[in-house]
Design a protein around this motif. Sequence first.
Motif, PDB file in Angstrom:
ATOM      1  N   LEU A 152      65.282  19.498  55.321  1.00  0.00           N
ATOM      2  CA  LEU A 152      64.954  18.787  56.641  1.00  0.00           C
ATOM      3  C   LEU A 152      66.212  17.867  57.119  1.00  0.00           C
ATOM      4  N   ILE A 153      66.845  18.193  58.144  1.00  0.00           N
ATOM      5  CA  ILE A 153      67.948  17.677  58.663  1.00  0.00           C
ATOM      6  C   ILE A 153      67.585  17.076  60.162  1.00  0.00           C
ATOM      7  N   ASN A 154      68.003  15.853  60.111  1.00  0.00           N
ATOM      8  CA  ASN A 154      68.041  15.195  61.646  1.00  0.00           C
ATOM      9  C   ASN A 154      69.386  15.412  62.215  1.00  0.00           C
ATOM     10  N   PRO A 155      69.480  16.458  63.035  1.00  0.00           N
ATOM     11  CA  PRO A 155      70.943  16.754  63.827  1.00  0.00           C
ATOM     12  C   PRO A 155      71.526  15.603  64.829  1.00  0.00           C
ATOM     13  N   LEU A 156      70.763  14.647  65.056  1.00  0.00           N
ATOM     14  CA  LEU A 156      71.024  13.795  65.708  1.00  0.00           C
ATOM     15  C   LEU A 156      71.721  12.188  64.903  1.00  0.00           C
ATOM     16  N   ALA A 157      71.440  12.359  63.556  1.00  0.00           N
ATOM     17  CA  ALA A 157      71.743  11.225  62.594  1.00  0.00           C
ATOM     18  C   ALA A 157      73.246  11.093  62.831  1.00  0.00           C
TER      19      ALA A 157
ATOM     20  N   THR B  27      76.903  19.514  63.340  1.00  0.00           N
ATOM     21  CA  THR B  27      76.878  18.177  63.398  1.00  0.00           C
ATOM     22  C   THR B  27      77.166  17.274  62.150  1.00  0.00           C
ATOM     23  N   ARG B  28      77.430  15.973  62.029  1.00  0.00           N
ATOM     24  CA  ARG B  28      77.683  14.991  60.881  1.00  0.00           C
ATOM     25  C   ARG B  28      76.621  15.341  59.910  1.00  0.00           C
ATOM     26  N   ALA B  29      75.388  15.161  60.101  1.00  0.00           N
ATOM     27  CA  ALA B  29      74.360  15.408  59.370  1.00  0.00           C
ATOM     28  C   ALA B  29      74.259  16.666  58.755  1.00  0.00           C
ATOM     29  N   GLU B  30      74.747  17.677  59.342  1.00  0.00           N
ATOM     30  CA  GLU B  30      74.792  19.122  58.776  1.00  0.00           C
ATOM     31  C   GLU B  30      76.023  18.978  57.924  1.00  0.00           C
ATOM     32  N   GLN B  31      77.039  18.706  58.235  1.00  0.00           N
ATOM     33  CA  GLN B  31      78.253  18.568  57.482  1.00  0.00           C
ATOM     34  C   GLN B  31      78.080  18.028  56.145  1.00  0.00           C
ATOM     35  N   ARG B  32      77.253  16.833  55.900  1.00  0.00           N
ATOM     36  CA  ARG B  32      77.013  16.058  54.689  1.00  0.00           C
ATOM     37  C   ARG B  32      75.892  16.737  54.253  1.00  0.00           C
ATOM     38  N   ALA B  33      75.058  17.388  54.598  1.00  0.00           N
ATOM     39  CA  ALA B  33      73.956  18.141  54.236  1.00  0.00           C
ATOM     40  C   ALA B  33      74.724  19.266  53.329  1.00  0.00           C
TER      41      ALA B  33
ATOM     42  N   GLY C 173      66.747  26.210  62.388  1.00  0.00           N
ATOM     43  CA  GLY C 173      67.784  25.982  63.012  1.00  0.00           C
ATOM     44  C   GLY C 173      68.753  24.767  62.477  1.00  0.00           C
ATOM     45  N   VAL C 174      69.027  24.067  63.498  1.00  0.00           N
ATOM     46  CA  VAL C 174      69.908  22.911  63.110  1.00  0.00           C
ATOM     47  C   VAL C 174      69.305  21.861  62.270  1.00  0.00           C
ATOM     48  N   MET C 175      67.860  21.992  61.987  1.00  0.00           N
ATOM     49  CA  MET C 175      66.985  21.059  61.418  1.00  0.00           C
ATOM     50  C   MET C 175      67.036  21.442  59.870  1.00  0.00           C
TER      51      MET C 175
ATOM     52  N   LEU D 126      64.167  17.253  50.509  1.00  0.00           N
ATOM     53  CA  LEU D 126      65.356  16.582  50.701  1.00  0.00           C
ATOM     54  C   LEU D 126      65.893  16.740  52.192  1.00  0.00           C
ATOM     55  N   PHE D 127      66.402  15.511  52.553  1.00  0.00           N
ATOM     56  CA  PHE D 127      66.482  15.322  54.157  1.00  0.00           C
ATOM     57  C   PHE D 127      67.767  14.490  54.123  1.00  0.00           C
TER      58      PHE D 127
END
Length: 382
Positions: free
Chosen positions: A8-13, A42-48, A67-69, A113-114
């Motif tokens: 799970l990714i928060n794309p706005l983080a 996004t930054r969150a995706e990049q770090r994930a 999607g992006v999450m 994992l988030f």
Amino acid sequence: MKLRIGLLINPLAGLGGSRALKGSDGAQVREIAAQADAEAVTRAEQRALKALAMLPADGVEILAWGGVMGERACREAGLSCRVVGAAKAGLSDAADTRAAATALGAEQIDLLLFAGGDGTARDIYDAVGERLPVLGIPAGVKMHSGVFAVSPEAAGELLRQLVQGGLVGLQLHEVRDIDEEAFRHDVVKSRFYGDMLVPGEGRFLQHTKVGGRESEELVAAEIADWVVEQMDPRTCYLVGPGSTTAAIMERLGLPNTLLGVDAVRDGQLLASDADEATLLQLLASHDGPAQIIVTAIGGQGHIFGRGNQQFSPAVIRAVGVGRICIVAGKGKIAALEGRPLLVDTNDPALDRDLCGYREVVTGYEDRILYRVATYDRQEESE
């Protein structure tokens, strides 16, 4: 048997970090996200992605939110996944995070994992509580909770150890969050929400952010006296957040952004609560040297990457890795119990350049040498 991971990714983080917004909640961040390229990573995706890239494809089964999450990062990392559900059209919000965590938790996963920050951890706690092991990839602006790995790579290494049958314990760690509106007015209102189960061993997990217990005002005043006496009128000083650095601004007789970055030269305030773009503009127009002044987060030891993302890799490089002044009382350093100060700039090459023994100003005419490391260099530095 494969390790079943819910992703799970928060794309706005993290979107508010470089813009000095003190967090990623609120209307301003949603406006920024609405104007961004929908296809941009996004930054969150990049770090994930950094964490996911370390997973052995044949040892994990990933169930992702669409999607992006989660799904997009999983595919980008070359890992197959089963999509369990997706957020509604448009920008995701806290309700989407809670719904995703609830749905993933119902799929008999071994671990959730988030990627996000304290707000994301709080939403996941609301959904799963202590029922399910979780692990946070640090991607937000403020990460005071103890459920995050010290870096994306540390999260990936920890999961790899799980897949390989390593003896990884389970512990309860705190979920904390800060009132962002109060935070934007230099008021820290930290609230304990509860505990979540986290797999991990010492060097992989960050500690909960804590305040000092010594006479911090006196120590900070002594540090400030020394730093101000050494200031060069030709140098542009970028003063980071924290009560220790705030004492320097007070000693200069200048207004201070306790939880932001201020720029000073020759006793004059050049910029208050500056974001990354403002800092880069200042540095480009400044005809002379520059210096970054930072302190360590109590309990965690981070000097870059937690609450001061305005000091982006571009800003740090523009100043120079040799032009960083670290200030911290000895009590704060001693509380680390030998653990190094940490850097997590989201740029591995820069992090390596920042590692090593660095001078820390601990009082008036009082300095020590202390180790700076990334999570994977902690053992090398011991």
